[in-house]
Design a protein around this motif. Structure first.
Motif, PDB file in Angstrom:
ATOM      1  N   TRP A   1       0.846  -1.191   0.000  1.00 42.09           N
ATOM      2  CA  TRP A   1       0.000   0.000   0.000  1.00 42.09           C
ATOM      3  C   TRP A   1       0.884   1.245   0.000  1.00 42.09           C
ATOM      4  O   TRP A   1       2.036   1.214   0.414  1.00 42.09           O
ATOM      5  CB  TRP A   1      -0.984   0.016   1.164  1.00 42.09           C
ATOM      6  CG  TRP A   1      -0.429   0.226   2.543  1.00 42.09           C
ATOM      7  CD1 TRP A   1       0.832   0.598   2.892  1.00 42.09           C
ATOM      8  CD2 TRP A   1      -1.142   0.081   3.762  1.00 42.09           C
ATOM      9  NE1 TRP A   1       0.944   0.701   4.255  1.00 42.09           N
ATOM     10  CE2 TRP A   1      -0.244   0.384   4.821  1.00 42.09           C
ATOM     11  CE3 TRP A   1      -2.447  -0.259   4.082  1.00 42.09           C
ATOM     12  CZ2 TRP A   1      -0.620   0.339   6.162  1.00 42.09           C
ATOM     13  CZ3 TRP A   1      -2.817  -0.300   5.424  1.00 42.09           C
ATOM     14  CH2 TRP A   1      -1.912  -0.008   6.436  1.00 42.09           C
TER      15      TRP A   1
ATOM     16  N   GLN B   1      -4.010   3.770 -12.797  1.00 46.62           N
ATOM     17  CA  GLN B   1      -4.997   2.725 -12.567  1.00 46.62           C
ATOM     18  C   GLN B   1      -5.615   2.184 -13.862  1.00 46.62           C
ATOM     19  O   GLN B   1      -6.364   1.211 -13.823  1.00 46.62           O
ATOM     20  CB  GLN B   1      -6.098   3.224 -11.645  1.00 46.62           C
ATOM     21  CG  GLN B   1      -6.961   4.334 -12.206  1.00 46.62           C
ATOM     22  CD  GLN B   1      -7.985   4.823 -11.198  1.00 46.62           C
ATOM     23  OE1 GLN B   1      -8.157   4.232 -10.134  1.00 46.62           O
ATOM     24  NE2 GLN B   1      -8.672   5.905 -11.534  1.00 46.62           N
TER      25      GLN B   1
ATOM     26  N   VAL C   1      -3.252  -2.185 -10.666  1.00 39.24           N
ATOM     27  CA  VAL C   1      -4.131  -2.242  -9.499  1.00 39.24           C
ATOM     28  C   VAL C   1      -3.894  -1.012  -8.632  1.00 39.24           C
ATOM     29  O   VAL C   1      -2.756  -0.685  -8.282  1.00 39.24           O
ATOM     30  CB  VAL C   1      -3.864  -3.517  -8.677  1.00 39.24           C
ATOM     31  CG1 VAL C   1      -4.603  -3.459  -7.340  1.00 39.24           C
ATOM     32  CG2 VAL C   1      -4.281  -4.755  -9.459  1.00 39.24           C
TER      33      VAL C   1
ATOM     34  N   GLN D   1      -6.177   0.233  -5.444  1.00 44.61           N
ATOM     35  CA  GLN D   1      -7.368   0.041  -4.631  1.00 44.61           C
ATOM     36  C   GLN D   1      -7.480   1.125  -3.553  1.00 44.61           C
ATOM     37  O   GLN D   1      -6.687   1.160  -2.605  1.00 44.61           O
ATOM     38  CB  GLN D   1      -7.319  -1.337  -3.954  1.00 44.61           C
ATOM     39  CG  GLN D   1      -8.444  -1.589  -2.957  1.00 44.61           C
ATOM     40  CD  GLN D   1      -9.804  -1.554  -3.620  1.00 44.61           C
ATOM     41  OE1 GLN D   1     -10.049  -2.324  -4.536  1.00 44.61           O
ATOM     42  NE2 GLN D   1     -10.678  -0.677  -3.157  1.00 44.61           N
TER      43      GLN D   1
ATOM     44  N   TYR E   1      -3.727   3.583  -0.696  1.00 41.58           N
ATOM     45  CA  TYR E   1      -4.066   2.844  -1.910  1.00 41.58           C
ATOM     46  C   TYR E   1      -3.371   1.487  -1.887  1.00 41.58           C
ATOM     47  O   TYR E   1      -2.162   1.411  -1.626  1.00 41.58           O
ATOM     48  CB  TYR E   1      -3.610   3.602  -3.163  1.00 41.58           C
ATOM     49  CG  TYR E   1      -4.238   4.960  -3.335  1.00 41.58           C
ATOM     50  CD1 TYR E   1      -5.458   5.116  -3.994  1.00 41.58           C
ATOM     51  CD2 TYR E   1      -3.599   6.093  -2.852  1.00 41.58           C
ATOM     52  CE1 TYR E   1      -6.031   6.365  -4.159  1.00 41.58           C
ATOM     53  CE2 TYR E   1      -4.160   7.348  -3.014  1.00 41.58           C
ATOM     54  CZ  TYR E   1      -5.379   7.482  -3.664  1.00 41.58           C
ATOM     55  OH  TYR E   1      -5.936   8.723  -3.823  1.00 41.58           O
ATOM     56  N   GLY E   2      -4.126   0.444  -2.176  1.00 37.33           N
ATOM     57  CA  GLY E   2      -3.525  -0.866  -2.320  1.00 37.33           C
ATOM     58  C   GLY E   2      -2.920  -1.008  -3.709  1.00 37.33           C
ATOM     59  O   GLY E   2      -3.548  -0.659  -4.708  1.00 37.33           O
TER      60      GLY E   2
ATOM     61  N   ARG F   1       0.017  -3.525  -6.241  1.00 30.45           N
ATOM     62  CA  ARG F   1       0.803  -4.750  -6.369  1.00 30.45           C
ATOM     63  C   ARG F   1       2.240  -4.342  -6.638  1.00 30.45           C
ATOM     64  O   ARG F   1       2.518  -3.599  -7.583  1.00 30.45           O
ATOM     65  CB  ARG F   1       0.273  -5.627  -7.504  1.00 30.45           C
ATOM     66  CG  ARG F   1      -1.166  -6.083  -7.312  1.00 30.45           C
ATOM     67  CD  ARG F   1      -1.503  -7.156  -8.338  1.00 30.45           C
ATOM     68  NE  ARG F   1      -0.751  -8.391  -8.050  1.00 30.45           N
ATOM     69  CZ  ARG F   1      -0.328  -9.245  -8.978  1.00 30.45           C
ATOM     70  NH1 ARG F   1      -0.547  -8.984 -10.261  1.00 30.45           N
ATOM     71  NH2 ARG F   1       0.336 -10.340  -8.638  1.00 30.45           N
TER      72      ARG F   1
ATOM     73  N   PRO G   1     -12.445  -5.127  -0.248  1.00 32.81           N
ATOM     74  CA  PRO G   1     -11.363  -4.403  -0.941  1.00 32.81           C
ATOM     75  C   PRO G   1     -10.989  -3.073  -0.305  1.00 32.81           C
ATOM     76  O   PRO G   1      -9.802  -2.755  -0.199  1.00 32.81           O
ATOM     77  CB  PRO G   1     -11.925  -4.212  -2.349  1.00 32.81           C
ATOM     78  CG  PRO G   1     -12.909  -5.311  -2.526  1.00 32.81           C
ATOM     79  CD  PRO G   1     -13.526  -5.513  -1.181  1.00 32.81           C
ATOM     80  N   GLU G   2     -11.964  -2.286   0.098  1.00 32.30           N
ATOM     81  CA  GLU G   2     -11.657  -0.961   0.627  1.00 32.30           C
ATOM     82  C   GLU G   2     -11.309  -0.992   2.117  1.00 32.30           C
ATOM     83  O   GLU G   2     -11.023   0.042   2.717  1.00 32.30           O
ATOM     84  CB  GLU G   2     -12.844  -0.013   0.404  1.00 32.30           C
ATOM     85  CG  GLU G   2     -14.037  -0.231   1.315  1.00 32.30           C
ATOM     86  CD  GLU G   2     -14.885  -1.461   0.958  1.00 32.30           C
ATOM     87  OE1 GLU G   2     -15.852  -1.757   1.687  1.00 32.30           O
ATOM     88  OE2 GLU G   2     -14.572  -2.122  -0.050  1.00 32.30           O
TER      89      GLU G   2
ATOM     90  N   PHE H   1      -5.276  -8.148   2.726  1.00 32.91           N
ATOM     91  CA  PHE H   1      -5.700  -7.106   1.783  1.00 32.91           C
ATOM     92  C   PHE H   1      -6.315  -7.790   0.570  1.00 32.91           C
ATOM     93  O   PHE H   1      -5.790  -8.777   0.077  1.00 32.91           O
ATOM     94  CB  PHE H   1      -4.507  -6.284   1.281  1.00 32.91           C
ATOM     95  CG  PHE H   1      -3.979  -5.275   2.262  1.00 32.91           C
ATOM     96  CD1 PHE H   1      -4.499  -5.168   3.529  1.00 32.91           C
ATOM     97  CD2 PHE H   1      -2.935  -4.438   1.908  1.00 32.91           C
ATOM     98  CE1 PHE H   1      -4.001  -4.255   4.422  1.00 32.91           C
ATOM     99  CE2 PHE H   1      -2.421  -3.517   2.794  1.00 32.91           C
ATOM    100  CZ  PHE H   1      -2.956  -3.428   4.057  1.00 32.91           C
TER     101      PHE H   1
ATOM    102  N   LYS I   1      -7.157  -6.618  -3.215  1.00 32.96           N
ATOM    103  CA  LYS I   1      -6.900  -5.486  -4.123  1.00 32.96           C
ATOM    104  C   LYS I   1      -7.292  -5.889  -5.537  1.00 32.96           C
ATOM    105  O   LYS I   1      -6.544  -6.619  -6.196  1.00 32.96           O
ATOM    106  CB  LYS I   1      -5.421  -5.097  -4.062  1.00 32.96           C
ATOM    107  CG  LYS I   1      -4.962  -4.691  -2.674  1.00 32.96           C
ATOM    108  CD  LYS I   1      -3.453  -4.539  -2.585  1.00 32.96           C
ATOM    109  CE  LYS I   1      -2.748  -5.877  -2.538  1.00 32.96           C
ATOM    110  NZ  LYS I   1      -1.308  -5.743  -2.215  1.00 32.96           N
ATOM    111  N   ASP I   2      -8.454  -5.434  -5.961  1.00 32.60           N
ATOM    112  CA  ASP I   2      -8.897  -5.693  -7.333  1.00 32.60           C
ATOM    113  C   ASP I   2      -8.821  -7.176  -7.667  1.00 32.60           C
ATOM    114  O   ASP I   2      -8.357  -7.582  -8.727  1.00 32.60           O
ATOM    115  CB  ASP I   2      -8.054  -4.888  -8.325  1.00 32.60           C
ATOM    116  CG  ASP I   2      -8.720  -4.789  -9.704  1.00 32.60           C
ATOM    117  OD1 ASP I   2      -9.931  -5.037  -9.785  1.00 32.60           O
ATOM    118  OD2 ASP I   2      -8.016  -4.479 -10.679  1.00 32.60           O
TER     119      ASP I   2
END
Length: 375
Positions: free
Chosen positions: A48, A65, A69, A71, A96-97, A99, A188-189, A206, A208-209
């Motif tokens: 994140w 985005q 990803v 999130q 924000y999450g 990768r 996700p959030e 987590f 994330k998408d």
């Protein structure tokens, strides 16, 4: 191998190394990044970034985005492993999450530096005008940005250090199938953070998408696998994540800042990010310190006017101390004494005020830190 030369050699292409290179884009210096990995590459990390990081890097979030990803995080679920959870909501996006395999490649591709990827750092020799790396690469100054196991950091800090300031971590990240999404209760959030009863580590979940990231880290923990298995059992019993869907865990390590003094600068050499041991002592978060230290290093290198002796680089060490705080005169066992940890575990962690303002706002989101002012 053919001989090559550069002004600044950055060993490590992660967020710290690429941020340093990005900060040197308009300096006129010839910058080269050396990394034994090829990108994209996996990196053990919860994954994140806060708005402070996106602002510092001038990230265009709408553009990012489109193919990566990103999130938004507006809520958290926190607690002690085995205990009750606290729900915390914010009125705006506080993180924000991401990768890491995507984020690191994105930063590296836009940093503007030349790269030598897939090449292992094997040797380092001093020369009259700087350094000779791997017997063929000449550099006037070296930036160690290779994380906890950075060979440049080990060269600068050769003595064996105690392990109490080192966090060992394990993590798995994988894309969930539609069937697995139905049985996973992580939202996700709303990342989920769970602390061990002694507060010497924490675990996370987590989503994330569609990518689930589950991990755990503990200070100086030799039996991390046992703690991981206990956490997996807890998630299964709580109905958060069925143990049957979890993938293979990978390991990582990083050093917490402020528990042990560490050399970060010498003649024609300096360390940034995890190589310098800058991870937050409360949360283990390392991306923001890596980015900030990389940009601070870039500022100092530009001010050196091609003279990289230690007297010209010491300003970097002072910037680190001013930003992250002083080192102790001698090693300390922990950033928090055991009794205080136990008190926090029994009482404060269950209160909404402490969770919002200290645990999340200060420790994890670092909302108390002002934006980094660059030279």
């Amino acid at each position: 191998m053919q001989s090559e030369s550069c002004d600044v050699l950055i060993v490590g292409g992660g967020p710290g190394g690429s941020s340093c290179a990005w900060g040197l884009q308009d300096s006129g210096l010839d910058v080269l990044i050396l990394d034994q990995a090829t990108f994209p590459r996996d990196k053990v990390c919860a994954g994140w970034i806060t708005p402070a990081v996106t602002d510092l890097l001038n990230l265009d979030l709408s553009d990012y985005q489109k193919s990566h990803v990103l999130q938004p995080i507006t809520r958290f679920r926190t607690g002690i492993i085995g205990g009750a959870a606290v729900q915390t909501e914010f009125t705006q996006t506080v993180s924000y999450g991401i990768r890491r395999c995507e984020f690191d490649e994105y930063l590296l591709s836009r940093c503007g530096a030349r790269t030598r990827l897939g090449e292992k750092f094997q040797s380092l020799e001093r020369t009259e005008n700087g350094w000779l790396v791997n017997g063929s690469l000449q550099a006037k100054v070296i930036v160690g940005a290779g994380g906890h196991f950075c060979p440049v950091a080990r060269w600068l800090n050769p003595e064996k250090r105690s392990e109490h300031s080192v966090v060992l971590a394990q993590e798995t990240e994988f894309q969930l199938t539609p069937e697995q999404l139905k049985v996973c209760r992580v939202q996700p959030e709303r990342p989920e953070l769970y602390f061990s009863p002694d507060l010497r580590g924490y675990a996370w979940c987590f989503l994330k998408d569609g990518y689930l990231n589950v991990g755990i880290g503990r200070e100086g923990e030799k039996q991390l696998s046992a703690a991981r298995d206990e956490f997996i059992q807890f998630l299964d019993l709580e109905g958060r994540v069925p143990r049957g869907i979890l993938g293979k865990f990978k390991g990582h390590a990083y050093r917490l800042y402020g528990l042990e003094k560490r050399s970060v600068v010498d003649d024609r050499i300096l360390l940034i990010g995890d190589a310098a041991g800058l991870a937050s002592p409360q949360s283990g978060e390392g991306i923001r310190p890596a980015v900030e230290s990389g940009l601070m290093a870039a500022d100092v290198l530009q001010q050196c006017q091609s003279s990289y002796h230690i007297q010209h680089l010491q300003n970097y060490e002072q910037k680190i101390l001013d930003r992250f705080g002083p080192w102790p005169d001698k090693p300390v066992d922990s950033i928090l004494p055991a009794r205080i940890r136990q008190f926090l575990g029994r009482h404060l962690m269950s209160t909404h005020w402490f969770t919002r303002n200290v645990l999340l706002g200060r420790w994890f989101l670092q909302q108390h830190l002002p934006p980094l002012v660059r030279s």
